[in-house]
Design an enzyme around this catalytic site. Structure first.
Site, PDB file in Angstrom:
ATOM      1  N   THR A 191       0.830  -1.217   0.000  1.00 44.46           N
ATOM      2  CA  THR A 191       0.000   0.000   0.000  1.00 44.46           C
ATOM      3  C   THR A 191       0.860   1.262   0.000  1.00 44.46           C
ATOM      4  O   THR A 191       0.725   2.126  -0.868  1.00 44.46           O
ATOM      5  CB  THR A 191      -0.907  -0.013   1.256  1.00 44.46           C
ATOM      6  OG1 THR A 191      -1.623  -1.242   1.255  1.00 44.46           O
ATOM      7  CG2 THR A 191      -1.882   1.135   1.254  1.00 44.46           C
TER       8      THR A 191
ATOM      9  N   GLU B  27       9.395  10.315   8.870  1.00 41.10           N
ATOM     10  CA  GLU B  27       8.157  11.109   8.985  1.00 41.10           C
ATOM     11  C   GLU B  27       6.913  10.228   8.882  1.00 41.10           C
ATOM     12  O   GLU B  27       5.906  10.463   9.554  1.00 41.10           O
ATOM     13  CB  GLU B  27       8.140  12.159   7.863  1.00 41.10           C
ATOM     14  CG  GLU B  27       6.959  13.090   7.891  1.00 41.10           C
ATOM     15  CD  GLU B  27       6.912  13.927   9.156  1.00 41.10           C
ATOM     16  OE1 GLU B  27       7.762  14.792   9.325  1.00 41.10           O
ATOM     17  OE2 GLU B  27       6.012  13.690   9.993  1.00 41.10           O
TER      18      GLU B  27
ATOM     19  N   LYS C 167       4.315   4.189  18.147  1.00 42.43           N
ATOM     20  CA  LYS C 167       4.322   5.583  17.692  1.00 42.43           C
ATOM     21  C   LYS C 167       4.615   6.526  18.852  1.00 42.43           C
ATOM     22  O   LYS C 167       5.342   7.518  18.705  1.00 42.43           O
ATOM     23  CB  LYS C 167       2.982   5.912  17.030  1.00 42.43           C
ATOM     24  CG  LYS C 167       2.796   5.158  15.707  1.00 42.43           C
ATOM     25  CD  LYS C 167       1.358   5.210  15.226  1.00 42.43           C
ATOM     26  CE  LYS C 167       1.194   4.476  13.895  1.00 42.43           C
ATOM     27  NZ  LYS C 167      -0.200   4.249  13.533  1.00 42.43           N
TER      28      LYS C 167
END
Ligand code: HSE
Length: 453
Positions: free
Chosen positions: A31, A147, A223
């Site tokens: 993806t 990022e 995260k």
């Protein structure tokens, strides 16, 4: 500078001056790999105009190169041989979009040793093996761009590392897992069970076939470890993140939350106080009128409170081919500019320690929060006084109580909202309350509450 070093320096500068393009190789054509390739191909002119030189997608390696991703790739770009990416002397930047901890780690380290700059979206790999990877990058003088590892298309890494560089950070918290947010939003809107919404989400492709990392909270914890490391200059501390997922949340608790003026969100929280950082991921009740309570569906949102800026909020799509591809390409562009200008590599977290003195991690037992408890308790005299007695003995002060329904001899939900209390005291009290004969063991619920007291 010694004569030899001067010669090398001049040679390096000449090399950069003669360099006309920056060449990119991608590992993984899933993806995010497809989104990244599409942006590099379809926005090639735009990027060239902005950067002043072309970024060329030279190779993409994947085991499946027969599936048509409908991207106009040049002949020979696709390969099943990862070495054609990691070992090609013409490739400057290797983009790792395989995911996971096995092959991805191996190939990333190989590419680093070959002097390739790295761009990755792999939060699990960075959170769990980041120290090794950043050290290797430093040793071999290459940049690491990540990022895309948090918040998909939201430029949160740049916000923390560059935009807020002048601030000490007080806290970072947010919704960083779209799958869990989608499930909780659907449960809230339709009053349905977790398992039913999860099944629907899987059918629609919003949830992975194995959703454990998402709904169990580990993806948010990965995260958070990255965000906290940037915000507070602490080592990557994935193992220190207290993690609870959303699998235990019921429509009943969502309804009680609503009655009390709250919404339930899976929050990732990193707060600094008294030289320590608390790191936690868990379902959280938040006042309905908070901006973050209005972030629904697959959307992500991250609040960062800087000493100088106060609250800042970053909102957007936390997943998907094009948003995440956008973040990947922003890193490619940044590294490409460094290569062309001869700037030194930027190898990661240590460079953006923006919090001053080193901080320790606060053990979860010492964290303070408000709490929502739902007990399955028999509806008979003295039960509430026994429960409140145990809470009182453990320094837990009650803010409000709701009890509804009456079924002779059966348990009914008894909801208690507390003022700020310490996790250690709460755990001790709950153990004792679960031992009371009027309370049904295993049927009780604890959810932490954020907001003003
Ligand atoms: N599984 C993640 C999510 C994808 O649901 O948000 C992006 O990290």
């Amino acid at each position: 500078m010694a004569k030899k070093e001067i010669q090398k320096d001049q040679k390096d500068k000449k090399g950069k001056k003669d360099k006309k393009t920056v060449n990119v190789g991608i590992l993984g054509f899933g993806t995010v790999g497809s989104g990244t390739a599409r942006i590099l191909v379809e926005n090639a002119e735009l990027l060239k105009g902005r950067l002043g030189f072309p970024v060329v997608l030279k190779k993409i390696a994947d085991l499946d190169i027969s599936k048509d991703r409908e991207i106009a790739l040049g002949k020979g770009v696709l390969t099943t041989d990862s070495r054609q990416v990691t070992d090609d002397p013409d490739i400057d930047i290797v983009v790792e979009l395989i995911g996971g901890l096995g092959v991805a780690r191996e190939l990333m380290l190989r590419a680093i040793k070959n002097g390739k700059h790295i761009v990755t979206a792999n939060k699990a790999l960075l959170a769990e093996h980041g120290q090794e990877i950043f050290e290797a990058a430093k040793k071999y003088g290459v940049s690491i761009g990540f990022e895309a590892s948090v918040g998909g298309g939201i430029p949160i890494i740049k916000a923390l590392g560059e935009g807020l560089i002048a601030n000490r950070i007080n806290y970072v918290y947010g919704i960083v897992n779209g799958t869990s947010n989608y499930i909780l939003s659907k449960m809230t809107d339709e009053g349905v069970e977790f398992s039913k919404v999860l099944k629907e989400a899987q059918e629609l492709g919003y949830a992975e076939a194995d959703p454990t990392l998402d709904v169990g909270g580990a993806d948010s914890a990965h995260k958070l470890a990255i965000l906290a490391s940037l915000a507070f200059g602490i080592p990557l501390s994935y193992k220190s993140v207290y993690t609870e997922g959303i699998t235990g949340i019921t429509p009943l608790d969502i309804a009680f939350a609503s009655e009390l003026g709250f919404k339930i969100k899976l929050l990732a929280i990193a707060k600094a106080a008294d030289g320590q950082v608390e790191l936690r991921v868990h379902p959280t009740m938040l006042p309905k009128d908070y901006l973050i309570s209005k972030v629904d569906g697959v959307m992500n949102a991250i609040f960062v409170n800087g000493q100088e800026t106060g609250d800042t909020l970053y909102y957007g799509r936390g997943a998907g081919d094009m948003p995440t591809g956008s973040a990947v390409v922003s890193d490619i562009a940044g590294i490409a500019q460094r290569i062309m200008s001869g700037a030194p590599p930027k190898s990661g977290l240590a460079a953006v320690n923006i919090s001053g003195a080193p901080m320790g991690i606060r053990p979860m037992e010492d964290v303070e929060s408000m709490y929502y408890f739902r007990f399955a308790a028999l509806d008979r005299p003295k039960v509430l006084s026994r429960i409140s007695g145990v809470l009182g003995e453990n320094n837990i002060s009650i803010a409000s109580v709701i009890q509804k329904g009456r079924k002779e001899g059966e348990a009914v939900p008894l909801v208690i909202l507390t003022h700020k209390a310490r996790e250690k005291d709460v755990r001790r009290a709950l153990k004792k309350i679960e031992g009371l004969r009027a309370v049904v063991t295993g049927k009780n619920c604890l959810i932490r509450v954020e907001g003003e007291e």
